[in-house]
Design a protein around this motif. Sequence first.
Motif, PDB file in Angstrom:
ATOM      1  N   SER A 142       0.842  -1.191   0.000  1.00  0.00           N
ATOM      2  CA  SER A 142       0.000   0.000   0.000  1.00  0.00           C
ATOM      3  C   SER A 142       0.884   1.250   0.000  1.00  0.00           C
ATOM      4  O   SER A 142       2.091   1.172   0.247  1.00  0.00           O
ATOM      5  N   GLU A 143       0.260   2.372  -0.253  1.00  0.00           N
ATOM      6  CA  GLU A 143       1.011   3.637  -0.262  1.00  0.00           C
ATOM      7  C   GLU A 143       1.652   3.905   1.094  1.00  0.00           C
ATOM      8  O   GLU A 143       2.800   4.351   1.182  1.00  0.00           O
ATOM      9  N   GLN A 144       0.907   3.623   2.164  1.00  0.00           N
ATOM     10  CA  GLN A 144       1.435   3.858   3.507  1.00  0.00           C
ATOM     11  C   GLN A 144       2.603   2.926   3.798  1.00  0.00           C
ATOM     12  O   GLN A 144       3.623   3.346   4.372  1.00  0.00           O
ATOM     13  N   GLU A 145       2.505   1.670   3.391  1.00  0.00           N
ATOM     14  CA  GLU A 145       3.591   0.717   3.620  1.00  0.00           C
ATOM     15  C   GLU A 145       4.835   1.106   2.819  1.00  0.00           C
ATOM     16  O   GLU A 145       5.961   0.971   3.304  1.00  0.00           O
ATOM     17  N   PHE A 146       4.613   1.584   1.610  1.00  0.00           N
ATOM     18  CA  PHE A 146       5.754   1.984   0.783  1.00  0.00           C
ATOM     19  C   PHE A 146       6.469   3.184   1.389  1.00  0.00           C
ATOM     20  O   PHE A 146       7.701   3.251   1.403  1.00  0.00           O
ATOM     21  N   ARG A 147       5.720   4.160   1.900  1.00  0.00           N
ATOM     22  CA  ARG A 147       6.340   5.325   2.538  1.00  0.00           C
ATOM     23  C   ARG A 147       7.167   4.892   3.747  1.00  0.00           C
ATOM     24  O   ARG A 147       8.268   5.401   3.960  1.00  0.00           O
ATOM     25  N   ALA A 148       6.618   3.960   4.531  1.00  0.00           N
ATOM     26  CA  ALA A 148       7.349   3.469   5.704  1.00  0.00           C
ATOM     27  C   ALA A 148       8.621   2.753   5.269  1.00  0.00           C
ATOM     28  O   ALA A 148       9.667   2.847   5.931  1.00  0.00           O
ATOM     29  N   PHE A 149       8.549   2.042   4.161  1.00  0.00           N
ATOM     30  CA  PHE A 149       9.713   1.322   3.634  1.00  0.00           C
ATOM     31  C   PHE A 149      10.818   2.299   3.221  1.00  0.00           C
ATOM     32  O   PHE A 149      11.998   2.107   3.551  1.00  0.00           O
ATOM     33  N   ILE A 150      10.448   3.355   2.492  1.00  0.00           N
ATOM     34  CA  ILE A 150      11.432   4.358   2.064  1.00  0.00           C
ATOM     35  C   ILE A 150      12.057   5.032   3.283  1.00  0.00           C
ATOM     36  O   ILE A 150      13.278   5.267   3.339  1.00  0.00           O
ATOM     37  N   HIS A 151      11.223   5.348   4.274  1.00  0.00           N
ATOM     38  CA  HIS A 151      11.734   5.968   5.502  1.00  0.00           C
ATOM     39  C   HIS A 151      12.731   5.051   6.201  1.00  0.00           C
ATOM     40  O   HIS A 151      13.779   5.494   6.685  1.00  0.00           O
TER      41      HIS A 151
END
Length: 468
Positions: A132-141
């Motif tokens: 999901s978009e939220q999971e991807f943002r957490a991954f990049i962080h």
Amino acid sequence: MIEKFSTGIEGLDQLTDGGFLRGSAYIIQGPPGAGKTILANQFCYAHVREGGRALYMTLLAESSSRMLAYVSQMGFFEGSALPDAMQYISGYGVLEREGLPGLLKLVQHELKRHRASAMVLDGTFVAQSVASEQEFRAFIHALQGVAGMADAVLVMLTHQNRDSSCPEHTMVDGWIELSDETNGFRAYRTIQVRKHRGAAILPGKHRVRITEDGIAVFPRAETTLEAIPAAQALAHRVASGHQGLDTLLQGGLPAGSATLLIGPTGAGKTTLGLHFLSLSTEQEPGLMLGFYETPARLVQKARSIAIDLDTPLEQGALEIAWLPPAENIVDELVRDIVRRARARKVKRVFVDGLVAIRDSLVIRDRMAYVINALSMQLSAIGATVVYTSEIPEMRLDDALMPSDELSAMVDNVLLLNTGRRAHAFRRYLSIIKLRDSDFDPRTHEFHVNGRGIAFGADPRVNASGEAG
């Protein structure tokens, strides 16, 4: 101060103010075929050559052996670096089985195991597609934190055209965009550093070329001016190579100035430039860049009118470079002229054919800025420059460019015009502008004979215009 790693590309190091910051994460974005994989590999091998260790992890279905088959053909490839200092691994299977958490663990593990100070994650868009978009943002962080903890540079490649407001662009330390663009029938590549924390970047788009040696980046000439030292004020004059013209100029061209010779075909612009080059010596080396006539043809032309270019050429005091008028990258051309001039401490530069430079520009409105940048860089090394530019035969008021554009380009302007009078072809020279100097404002007729340019009417034509 945070250590910087060279990108392995001279022009990109200029754009990024020295390269990638250690312990930072970067996104390189661009469409398929734009050069992302080549750029990332070029960075890795340059890093290895400097004593670092690099890790290249792909999330694509393409095998490492297939990628190596392509990369091994590039000039920057060093097989001896494999598999110790440079290592390729695939994260595709782990991502399929364990998702982003498993991929993050793999990145941490491999960075530590390989003791890498630089890592590339190729195919970041694949990671986005499984979450999901939220999971991807957490991954990049999390990746940003991993790069910081490992004190390594992390470069993520993606072909998705994500908007500048996307969260991942705000999280990473740098964002570089590669593009394939077209203008009419012309196709060209560009690069833009959209973000780079802690660095004074060169903004805007810059031209890129991909060759068998890898990627070359050419910063726009007008953006590099800040690094140029101010030219010293020079009060003396530089001989034009023609005594009669020096008289009209009241001593010659101002040293370190840029002069534009404008006029129609056959007006004598190149001939006047050859006069200027003929005075090249070991103390005052000369450099010519031409587009329409080969060096051999120019030398023969000079011989036919008793202008001696053979002597300075034989002595190494003169260099003639020839570049066919094609779709050249003008910023590369400017860089090469300046480098040649600086290497030989050139004092005389003749560029024959600004029209060829203008026609190579994708955005022609840059012309005045490019020529101004070239003139300033050459002036900074003590060179006096002469340019030629072709215009149609027409009235003086129509022939000249707008005064503001003209002033931005050059210090001095000489108009060489032609016309027919009394049934004869005649040439005329007018000094339009001379930097901070007085000059003879009258228009003078001249002709070209076996000794070059001579002022006055051609004695071979009588007053009625008929051959004598």
